[in-house]
Write a protein that holds these residues in place. Structure first.
Motif, PDB file in Angstrom:
ATOM      1  N   VAL A   1       0.853  -1.185   0.000  1.00 51.88           N
ATOM      2  CA  VAL A   1       0.000   0.000   0.000  1.00 51.88           C
ATOM      3  C   VAL A   1       0.891   1.237   0.000  1.00 51.88           C
ATOM      4  O   VAL A   1       1.856   1.321   0.771  1.00 51.88           O
ATOM      5  N   GLY A   2       0.561   2.176  -0.870  1.00 48.46           N
ATOM      6  CA  GLY A   2       1.363   3.393  -0.968  1.00 48.46           C
ATOM      7  C   GLY A   2       0.506   4.644  -0.886  1.00 48.46           C
ATOM      8  O   GLY A   2      -0.722   4.577  -0.720  1.00 48.46           O
ATOM      9  N   THR A   3       1.152   5.767  -1.010  1.00 48.07           N
ATOM     10  CA  THR A   3       0.438   7.036  -1.056  1.00 48.07           C
ATOM     11  C   THR A   3      -0.225   7.197  -2.418  1.00 48.07           C
ATOM     12  O   THR A   3       0.098   6.491  -3.376  1.00 48.07           O
ATOM     13  N   ALA A   4      -1.141   8.143  -2.513  1.00 44.63           N
ATOM     14  CA  ALA A   4      -1.897   8.329  -3.747  1.00 44.63           C
ATOM     15  C   ALA A   4      -0.998   8.710  -4.920  1.00 44.63           C
ATOM     16  O   ALA A   4      -1.339   8.457  -6.079  1.00 44.63           O
ATOM     17  N   SER A   5       0.162   9.295  -4.633  1.00 41.38           N
ATOM     18  CA  SER A   5       1.047   9.747  -5.713  1.00 41.38           C
ATOM     19  C   SER A   5       1.848   8.606  -6.337  1.00 41.38           C
ATOM     20  O   SER A   5       2.424   8.774  -7.415  1.00 41.38           O
ATOM     21  N   LEU A   6       1.884   7.450  -5.671  1.00 36.10           N
ATOM     22  CA  LEU A   6       2.636   6.320  -6.211  1.00 36.10           C
ATOM     23  C   LEU A   6       1.813   5.579  -7.257  1.00 36.10           C
ATOM     24  O   LEU A   6       0.627   5.347  -7.067  1.00 36.10           O
ATOM     25  N   HIS A   7       2.456   5.176  -8.330  1.00 35.20           N
ATOM     26  CA  HIS A   7       1.774   4.445  -9.384  1.00 35.20           C
ATOM     27  C   HIS A   7       2.337   3.035  -9.582  1.00 35.20           C
ATOM     28  O   HIS A   7       1.707   2.207 -10.218  1.00 35.20           O
ATOM     29  N   SER A   8       3.516   2.767  -9.034  1.00 34.10           N
ATOM     30  CA  SER A   8       4.161   1.477  -9.230  1.00 34.10           C
ATOM     31  C   SER A   8       5.097   1.204  -8.069  1.00 34.10           C
ATOM     32  O   SER A   8       5.662   2.141  -7.482  1.00 34.10           O
ATOM     33  N   PRO A   9       5.298  -0.069  -7.707  1.00 35.59           N
ATOM     34  CA  PRO A   9       6.292  -0.385  -6.666  1.00 35.59           C
ATOM     35  C   PRO A   9       7.692   0.114  -7.011  1.00 35.59           C
ATOM     36  O   PRO A   9       8.508   0.338  -6.124  1.00 35.59           O
ATOM     37  N   LYS A  10       7.970   0.329  -8.287  1.00 33.62           N
ATOM     38  CA  LYS A  10       9.290   0.806  -8.691  1.00 33.62           C
ATOM     39  C   LYS A  10       9.543   2.249  -8.266  1.00 33.62           C
ATOM     40  O   LYS A  10      10.684   2.722  -8.292  1.00 33.62           O
ATOM     41  N   ASP A  11       8.471   2.966  -7.861  1.00 37.89           N
ATOM     42  CA  ASP A  11       8.605   4.366  -7.446  1.00 37.89           C
ATOM     43  C   ASP A  11       8.922   4.518  -5.966  1.00 37.89           C
ATOM     44  O   ASP A  11       9.103   5.637  -5.486  1.00 37.89           O
ATOM     45  N   ILE A  12       8.990   3.415  -5.231  1.00 33.90           N
ATOM     46  CA  ILE A  12       9.140   3.484  -3.778  1.00 33.90           C
ATOM     47  C   ILE A  12      10.596   3.746  -3.398  1.00 33.90           C
ATOM     48  O   ILE A  12      11.505   3.070  -3.873  1.00 33.90           O
ATOM     49  N   ALA A  13      10.802   4.728  -2.524  1.00 32.14           N
ATOM     50  CA  ALA A  13      12.137   5.008  -1.987  1.00 32.14           C
ATOM     51  C   ALA A  13      12.207   4.715  -0.494  1.00 32.14           C
ATOM     52  O   ALA A  13      13.244   4.299   0.012  1.00 32.14           O
TER      53      ALA A  13
END
Length: 216
Positions: free
Chosen positions: A47-59
């Motif tokens: 589960v991510g924030t609304a601004s995330l679109h893909s697991p590849k964007d996670i830092a």
């Protein structure tokens, strides 16, 4: 694991990974499953924030614990399987699913791993404790749920009787166990219930857990 393996406990409520290790090492056998939301299985969710679109964007990633199937082991193996590196610039452990979700809501992390349950009306996994605006990036599973295990040192006849007692017991919704563990009742152990974890363990970099820093 240590309490049962070292014969300091005869019966234990065990998460699936611990139960798997106890059975693998010949220390215990499951005698009842823990039923949540009508089933003996559950799911993992990223589960991510609304601004995330893909697991590849996670830092910045928030995990529950290295012993958590839904909050660490399964989602970590899933990310590796789709080519996402798991060496995030920042990782934190929050030790409960509720604290992990609170950290995501507060913007402390970009995404978390937590549990999901099957919605019987929509026939899809849902994250019941997600806040409005959270984005479910992936659901993985099903994962075998918690089990009650009995030590191998216990007489088999007694272990079988305990299994029947758990199966026939009800957990009152207002009770501490019902509220803390989200459980409704106990059930029979399905055939090969814990075996699904084997694939996740074999496909991940999981090893025996090491000490984790407590969150502030």
């Amino acid at each position: 694991y240590d309490a049962v393996h070292l014969h300091e406990a005869d019966v234990a409520w065990a998460p699936p990974l611990v139960a798997r290790d106890l059975r693998r090492d010949g220390a215990a056998e499951p005698i009842a499953t823990v039923v949540r939301k009508g089933g003996a299985h559950y799911y993992s969710a990223i589960v991510g924030t609304a601004s995330l679109h893909s697991p590849k964007d996670i830092a910045r990633f928030g995990w529950v614990s290295r012993l958590s199937a839904a909050g660490y082991l399964v989602p970590r193996g899933y990310l590796q399987s789709i080519g996402v590196g798991v060496d995030f610039p920042e990782e934190r452990f929050f030790h409960t699913h509720a604290r992990s979700m609170a950290a995501l809501r507060a913007g402390i992390v970009d995404a978390i791993a937590t549990y999901a349950v099957r919605d019987e009306e929509r026939h899809t996994p849902v994250v019941p404790h997600a806040f409005e605006g959270a984005r479910v990036l992936a659901t993985i599973g099903p994962i075998p749920g918690d089990v009650i295990v009995a030590s191998r040192t216990m007489a088999r006849e007694l272990a079988a009787k305990l299994g029947v007692l758990f199966h026939d017991a009800n957990i009152d919704p207002p009770s501490a166990v019902g509220e803390l563990m989200g459980s409704q009742r106990f059930g029979d152990v399905p055939a090969n219930h814990l075996d699904a974890l084997g694939a996740w363990v074999a496909g991940s970099v999981f090893s025996r857990p090491r000490a984790e820093p407590l969150p502030p």
